[in-house]
Design a protein around this motif. Sequence first.
Motif, PDB file in Angstrom:
ATOM      1  N   LEU A  49       0.834  -1.199   0.000  1.00 34.38           N
ATOM      2  CA  LEU A  49       0.000   0.000   0.000  1.00 34.38           C
ATOM      3  C   LEU A  49       0.871   1.251   0.000  1.00 34.38           C
ATOM      4  CD1 LEU A  49      -2.741  -1.074   2.559  1.00 34.38           C
ATOM      5  CD2 LEU A  49      -2.888  -1.090   0.066  1.00 34.38           C
ATOM      6  N   ASP A  51       0.878   5.430   0.691  1.00 32.63           N
ATOM      7  CA  ASP A  51       0.189   6.546   1.344  1.00 32.63           C
ATOM      8  C   ASP A  51       0.262   7.768   0.440  1.00 32.63           C
ATOM      9  OD1 ASP A  51      -0.633   5.366   3.862  1.00 32.63           O
ATOM     10  OD2 ASP A  51       1.501   5.280   4.360  1.00 32.63           O
ATOM     11  N   GLY A  55      -5.334   9.183   0.191  1.00 37.33           N
ATOM     12  CA  GLY A  55      -5.584   8.012   1.026  1.00 37.33           C
ATOM     13  C   GLY A  55      -4.560   6.922   0.754  1.00 37.33           C
ATOM     14  N   ARG A  56      -4.873   5.698   1.161  1.00 38.29           N
ATOM     15  CA  ARG A  56      -3.981   4.554   0.964  1.00 38.29           C
ATOM     16  C   ARG A  56      -4.432   3.788  -0.279  1.00 38.29           C
ATOM     17  NH1 ARG A  56      -1.823   1.068   5.657  1.00 38.29           N
ATOM     18  NH2 ARG A  56       0.110   1.517   4.543  1.00 38.29           N
ATOM     19  N   PHE A  57      -3.467   3.522  -1.151  1.00 42.23           N
ATOM     20  CA  PHE A  57      -3.772   2.916  -2.444  1.00 42.23           C
ATOM     21  C   PHE A  57      -2.905   1.686  -2.673  1.00 42.23           C
ATOM     22  CE2 PHE A  57      -5.615   6.998  -2.918  1.00 42.23           C
ATOM     23  CZ  PHE A  57      -6.535   6.940  -3.963  1.00 42.23           C
ATOM     24  N   LEU A  89     -10.546  -4.293  -1.984  1.00 44.58           N
ATOM     25  CA  LEU A  89     -10.099  -2.953  -1.564  1.00 44.58           C
ATOM     26  C   LEU A  89     -11.275  -2.105  -1.102  1.00 44.58           C
ATOM     27  CD1 LEU A  89      -7.462  -2.271  -4.349  1.00 44.58           C
ATOM     28  CD2 LEU A  89      -7.004  -2.703  -1.931  1.00 44.58           C
ATOM     29  N   GLU A  92     -12.207  -2.738   2.416  1.00 44.30           N
ATOM     30  CA  GLU A  92     -11.264  -2.221   3.397  1.00 44.30           C
ATOM     31  C   GLU A  92     -11.138  -0.700   3.353  1.00 44.30           C
ATOM     32  OE1 GLU A  92      -7.556  -4.165   2.823  1.00 44.30           O
ATOM     33  OE2 GLU A  92      -8.311  -6.152   3.347  1.00 44.30           O
ATOM     34  N   ARG A  94      -9.871   1.050   0.872  1.00 42.90           N
ATOM     35  CA  ARG A  94      -8.622   1.425   0.197  1.00 42.90           C
ATOM     36  C   ARG A  94      -8.907   1.793  -1.255  1.00 42.90           C
ATOM     37  NH1 ARG A  94      -6.243   1.939   4.996  1.00 42.90           N
ATOM     38  NH2 ARG A  94      -5.778  -0.035   6.030  1.00 42.90           N
ATOM     39  N   ASP A 109     -10.522   5.861  -5.930  1.00 44.35           N
ATOM     40  CA  ASP A 109     -10.660   5.803  -4.479  1.00 44.35           C
ATOM     41  C   ASP A 109     -11.675   4.736  -4.091  1.00 44.35           C
ATOM     42  OD1 ASP A 109     -13.219   6.909  -4.835  1.00 44.35           O
ATOM     43  OD2 ASP A 109     -12.528   8.953  -4.435  1.00 44.35           O
ATOM     44  N   ALA A 110     -11.837   4.544  -2.788  1.00 45.13           N
ATOM     45  CA  ALA A 110     -12.718   3.480  -2.311  1.00 45.13           C
ATOM     46  C   ALA A 110     -14.161   3.697  -2.750  1.00 45.13           C
ATOM     47  CB  ALA A 110     -12.637   3.386  -0.791  1.00 45.13           C
TER      48      ALA A 110
END
Length: 250
Positions: A49, A51, A55-57, A89, A92, A94, A109-110
């Motif tokens: 992942l 940062d 966000g986290r990808f 993803l 979660e 992500r 994005d999520a």
Amino acid sequence: MTPLDELCQVPFHEADAPARARILSRLADTELFAALLAEPADDRAELRLFDLPEGRFALACDREERLAGFVGGPVAYLALPGRVLAAALAEEGRGLLVNPGHASQLMLDAGVLGWLVQALQARPSMVPDEAARRLGAPSPEAVALLAEPLAQRLGDMAGLVGRLALVAAEWQDGRQGHALILAGVEPAHEDAVAKALAELLAFLPELPGGVDIGFAGPDLPAGALVLEPPPPPPAPEPARRDPSAPPRLR
């Protein structure tokens, strides 16, 4: 150029809503190579992942060499369909970075992944049991919207579908819409083919009256849009040995 690249003639984030939906539909059916922290162990794999300000990808590419090129060397990866990676993803919270530095670069994005997962849950609307009151040529709007996406989806289903026709339909209850009439589909494959077409329709703007899916059925009306899957590529010719070459010794 990969199939995703070909759909991204206009960058994803600059494309209109229908074009973005078609790109996401293709992503769902694409095998992706997702970067891992380490080689999988005991049937478990941990995604690498990143940062980012958004966000986290996770990172994935549609070619192994693209993934290695972005990371700068060999990298552990997991190969899986885009739809499976998107679902994991989204659950979660992500995001997913796809093909950075290429024409099909996507930063999803999520929320976008959640929309993709929901669209993939579409169920087909099947042709009613009773015969249609009238079948006719599809509207120009339907042809403009569906012709190219249907041709691409048929390419994915070569060997499963013999022919697909788009027609306008008026049903016995007075509802007017369109129908996809398929021929040459084995009964064992009908559910899977109908589901694949329902997913495609879910990613496109809705047509008035909807689009039903049916198999075989009546003769096609004049003006129906008829599509056939591309023929399979010819088998490569066997290598021919030069008769003047010396014999091979084992």
